[in-house]
Design a protein around this motif. Structure first.
Motif, PDB file in Angstrom:
ATOM      1  N   GLY A 168      28.815  58.935 -18.730  1.00 33.75           N
ATOM      2  CA  GLY A 168      28.964  58.532 -20.169  1.00 33.75           C
ATOM      3  C   GLY A 168      27.914  57.912 -20.812  1.00 33.75           C
ATOM      4  O   GLY A 168      27.118  58.551 -20.919  1.00 33.75           O
ATOM      5  N   TRP A 169      27.875  56.433 -20.753  1.00 25.75           N
ATOM      6  CA  TRP A 169      26.603  55.881 -20.983  1.00 25.75           C
ATOM      7  C   TRP A 169      25.616  55.965 -20.050  1.00 25.75           C
ATOM      8  O   TRP A 169      25.948  55.858 -18.680  1.00 25.75           O
ATOM      9  CB  TRP A 169      26.865  54.313 -21.404  1.00 25.75           C
ATOM     10  CG  TRP A 169      25.988  53.758 -22.011  1.00 25.75           C
ATOM     11  CD1 TRP A 169      25.332  53.754 -23.181  1.00 25.75           C
ATOM     12  CD2 TRP A 169      25.176  52.811 -21.155  1.00 25.75           C
ATOM     13  NE1 TRP A 169      24.206  52.791 -23.238  1.00 25.75           N
ATOM     14  CE2 TRP A 169      23.986  52.453 -21.968  1.00 25.75           C
ATOM     15  CE3 TRP A 169      24.858  52.480 -19.795  1.00 25.75           C
ATOM     16  CZ2 TRP A 169      23.024  51.443 -21.469  1.00 25.75           C
ATOM     17  CZ3 TRP A 169      24.095  51.408 -19.194  1.00 25.75           C
ATOM     18  CH2 TRP A 169      23.178  51.150 -20.189  1.00 25.75           C
ATOM     19  N   ARG A 170      24.469  56.063 -20.277  1.00 25.96           N
ATOM     20  CA  ARG A 170      23.400  55.643 -19.439  1.00 25.96           C
ATOM     21  C   ARG A 170      22.336  54.845 -20.070  1.00 25.96           C
ATOM     22  O   ARG A 170      22.088  55.167 -21.407  1.00 25.96           O
ATOM     23  CB  ARG A 170      22.759  56.952 -18.761  1.00 25.96           C
ATOM     24  CG  ARG A 170      22.163  58.018 -19.835  1.00 25.96           C
ATOM     25  CD  ARG A 170      21.643  59.076 -18.838  1.00 25.96           C
ATOM     26  NE  ARG A 170      21.223  60.253 -19.714  1.00 25.96           N
ATOM     27  CZ  ARG A 170      21.893  61.423 -19.800  1.00 25.96           C
ATOM     28  NH1 ARG A 170      22.934  61.836 -19.058  1.00 25.96           N
ATOM     29  NH2 ARG A 170      21.657  62.474 -20.764  1.00 25.96           N
ATOM     30  N   SER A 171      21.552  54.533 -19.554  1.00 24.20           N
ATOM     31  CA  SER A 171      20.427  53.153 -19.985  1.00 24.20           C
ATOM     32  C   SER A 171      19.066  54.193 -20.374  1.00 24.20           C
ATOM     33  O   SER A 171      19.107  55.415 -19.995  1.00 24.20           O
ATOM     34  CB  SER A 171      20.134  52.470 -18.931  1.00 24.20           C
ATOM     35  OG  SER A 171      19.036  53.138 -17.975  1.00 24.20           O
ATOM     36  N   VAL A 172      18.437  53.534 -21.143  1.00 19.08           N
ATOM     37  CA  VAL A 172      17.210  54.502 -21.649  1.00 19.08           C
ATOM     38  C   VAL A 172      16.194  54.593 -20.514  1.00 19.08           C
ATOM     39  O   VAL A 172      15.599  55.746 -20.298  1.00 19.08           O
ATOM     40  CB  VAL A 172      16.512  53.688 -22.939  1.00 19.08           C
ATOM     41  CG1 VAL A 172      15.027  54.115 -23.138  1.00 19.08           C
ATOM     42  CG2 VAL A 172      17.409  53.645 -24.163  1.00 19.08           C
ATOM     43  N   ALA A 173      16.457  53.527 -19.604  1.00 23.01           N
ATOM     44  CA  ALA A 173      15.476  53.831 -18.314  1.00 23.01           C
ATOM     45  C   ALA A 173      16.040  54.872 -17.597  1.00 23.01           C
ATOM     46  O   ALA A 173      15.136  55.587 -17.148  1.00 23.01           O
ATOM     47  CB  ALA A 173      15.426  52.351 -17.592  1.00 23.01           C
ATOM     48  N   ALA A 174      17.236  55.159 -17.517  1.00 26.95           N
ATOM     49  CA  ALA A 174      17.859  56.331 -16.598  1.00 26.95           C
ATOM     50  C   ALA A 174      17.427  57.624 -17.318  1.00 26.95           C
ATOM     51  O   ALA A 174      17.120  58.633 -16.687  1.00 26.95           O
ATOM     52  CB  ALA A 174      19.258  56.083 -16.679  1.00 26.95           C
ATOM     53  N   GLY A 192      12.803  47.520 -15.911  1.00 18.57           N
ATOM     54  CA  GLY A 192      12.167  47.314 -17.358  1.00 18.57           C
ATOM     55  C   GLY A 192      13.046  46.943 -18.169  1.00 18.57           C
ATOM     56  O   GLY A 192      14.263  46.919 -18.196  1.00 18.57           O
ATOM     57  N   PRO A 193      12.534  46.750 -19.522  1.00 17.49           N
ATOM     58  CA  PRO A 193      13.338  46.247 -20.643  1.00 17.49           C
ATOM     59  C   PRO A 193      14.427  47.361 -21.152  1.00 17.49           C
ATOM     60  O   PRO A 193      15.394  46.686 -21.696  1.00 17.49           O
ATOM     61  CB  PRO A 193      12.359  46.039 -21.924  1.00 17.49           C
ATOM     62  CG  PRO A 193      11.082  46.849 -21.385  1.00 17.49           C
ATOM     63  CD  PRO A 193      11.013  46.953 -19.783  1.00 17.49           C
ATOM     64  N   ALA A 194      14.323  48.438 -20.581  1.00 16.97           N
ATOM     65  CA  ALA A 194      15.206  49.585 -21.197  1.00 16.97           C
ATOM     66  C   ALA A 194      16.475  49.646 -20.200  1.00 16.97           C
ATOM     67  O   ALA A 194      17.616  50.145 -20.597  1.00 16.97           O
ATOM     68  CB  ALA A 194      14.579  50.977 -21.457  1.00 16.97           C
ATOM     69  N   ALA A 195      16.513  48.940 -19.327  1.00 19.63           N
ATOM     70  CA  ALA A 195      17.550  48.880 -18.239  1.00 19.63           C
ATOM     71  C   ALA A 195      18.466  47.377 -18.384  1.00 19.63           C
ATOM     72  O   ALA A 195      17.628  46.477 -18.661  1.00 19.63           O
ATOM     73  CB  ALA A 195      17.222  49.161 -16.887  1.00 19.63           C
ATOM     74  N   PRO A 196      19.659  47.271 -18.342  1.00 19.88           N
ATOM     75  CA  PRO A 196      20.407  46.318 -18.330  1.00 19.88           C
ATOM     76  C   PRO A 196      19.944  45.283 -16.895  1.00 19.88           C
ATOM     77  O   PRO A 196      19.276  45.743 -16.177  1.00 19.88           O
ATOM     78  CB  PRO A 196      21.741  46.512 -17.845  1.00 19.88           C
ATOM     79  CG  PRO A 196      21.995  48.191 -17.954  1.00 19.88           C
ATOM     80  CD  PRO A 196      20.501  48.648 -17.706  1.00 19.88           C
ATOM     81  N   ARG A 197      20.034  44.054 -17.314  1.00 21.12           N
ATOM     82  CA  ARG A 197      19.547  43.309 -16.229  1.00 21.12           C
ATOM     83  C   ARG A 197      20.094  43.346 -15.103  1.00 21.12           C
ATOM     84  O   ARG A 197      21.536  43.738 -14.938  1.00 21.12           O
ATOM     85  CB  ARG A 197      19.940  41.750 -16.773  1.00 21.12           C
ATOM     86  CG  ARG A 197      18.972  40.739 -17.475  1.00 21.12           C
ATOM     87  CD  ARG A 197      19.500  39.471 -17.729  1.00 21.12           C
ATOM     88  NE  ARG A 197      20.841  39.653 -18.515  1.00 21.12           N
ATOM     89  CZ  ARG A 197      21.915  39.150 -17.873  1.00 21.12           C
ATOM     90  NH1 ARG A 197      21.917  38.916 -16.723  1.00 21.12           N
ATOM     91  NH2 ARG A 197      23.098  39.009 -18.541  1.00 21.12           N
TER      92      ARG A 197
END
Ligand SMILES: [Zn+2]
Length: 195
Positions: free
Chosen positions: A87-93, A34-39
């Motif tokens: 560290g970072w994680r996507s909004v989807a995660a 979905g849009p909240a995850a990197p391509r």
């Protein structure tokens, strides 16, 4: 929304309900899309908990990186076996974690992203690789040591956090979590992330 500030050094302790994120282990990404995850196929796609330590550091804000490195160094000197879990994680995660934990937090300091989509995390979860979030971490003094090392680096440590429940402050520790700035900066960073 609670507005008290979280002091450095862990003396004051208040967390915005809704900003505190349980950073438990056993996170399984399931279907992240979905849009909240990197391509798919982009450098930053996939399960960011599985990245190398170097890539996790790279996913952090440049000011956070040396501080996290110093915390890890300090813990290693004390014979712990620290590692960055997130560290970072996507909004989807993030949303996957929410589903699992039934919290309302949809955006955390782990999710901060530059406008061009590059990860820019303001937080890291640092665990001992032998124990992760298991009881042994507390029994062996790991969380206390993490709090001390994080405080030395002027980071905010989630282990001292509390939340308000019916006008009372109750402990709501996020043991592994360290972050660069106080909780009241989150809303602005979310806007700057374009999220
Ligand atoms: Zn965290």
């Amino acid at each position: 929304m609670v507005s008290d500030r979280l002091a450095r050094g862990g003396r004051l302790i208040l967390v915005d309900e809704g900003l505190h994120l349980p950073c438990d282990a056993e996170f399984k990404p399931g279907s992240i899309e979905g849009p909240a995850a990197p391509r798919p196929g982009s450098k930053w796609a996939g399960d960011s908990s599985k990245w190398t330590q170097e890539k996790k550091l790279e996913s952090m804000h440049p000011e956070l990186r040396p501080l996290v490195k110093a915390v890890i160094h300090g813990l290693a000197e004390r014979n712990f076996q620290p590692m960055i879990f997130f560290g970072w994680r996507s909004v989807a995660a993030q949303l996957e974690i929410l589903k699992k934990h039934h919290t309302r937090v949809k955006f955390s300091f782990h999710n901060v992203t530059k406008k061009n989509g590059t990860p820019d995390a303001y937080a890291a979860d640092i665990v001992d690789k032998r124990w992760l979030w298991q009881d042994e971490a507390a029994k062996n003094g790991y969380w206390k040591a993490l709090g001390e090392e994080a405080t030395k680096q002027n980071l905010y440590w989630g282990g001292v956090w509390k939340k308000r429940v019916h006008h009372k402050l109750v402990p709501a520790p996020d043991w592994a979590h360290v972050q660069l700035v106080p909780n009241d900066r989150l809303r602005r960073l979310k806007e700057e992330s374009g999220l």
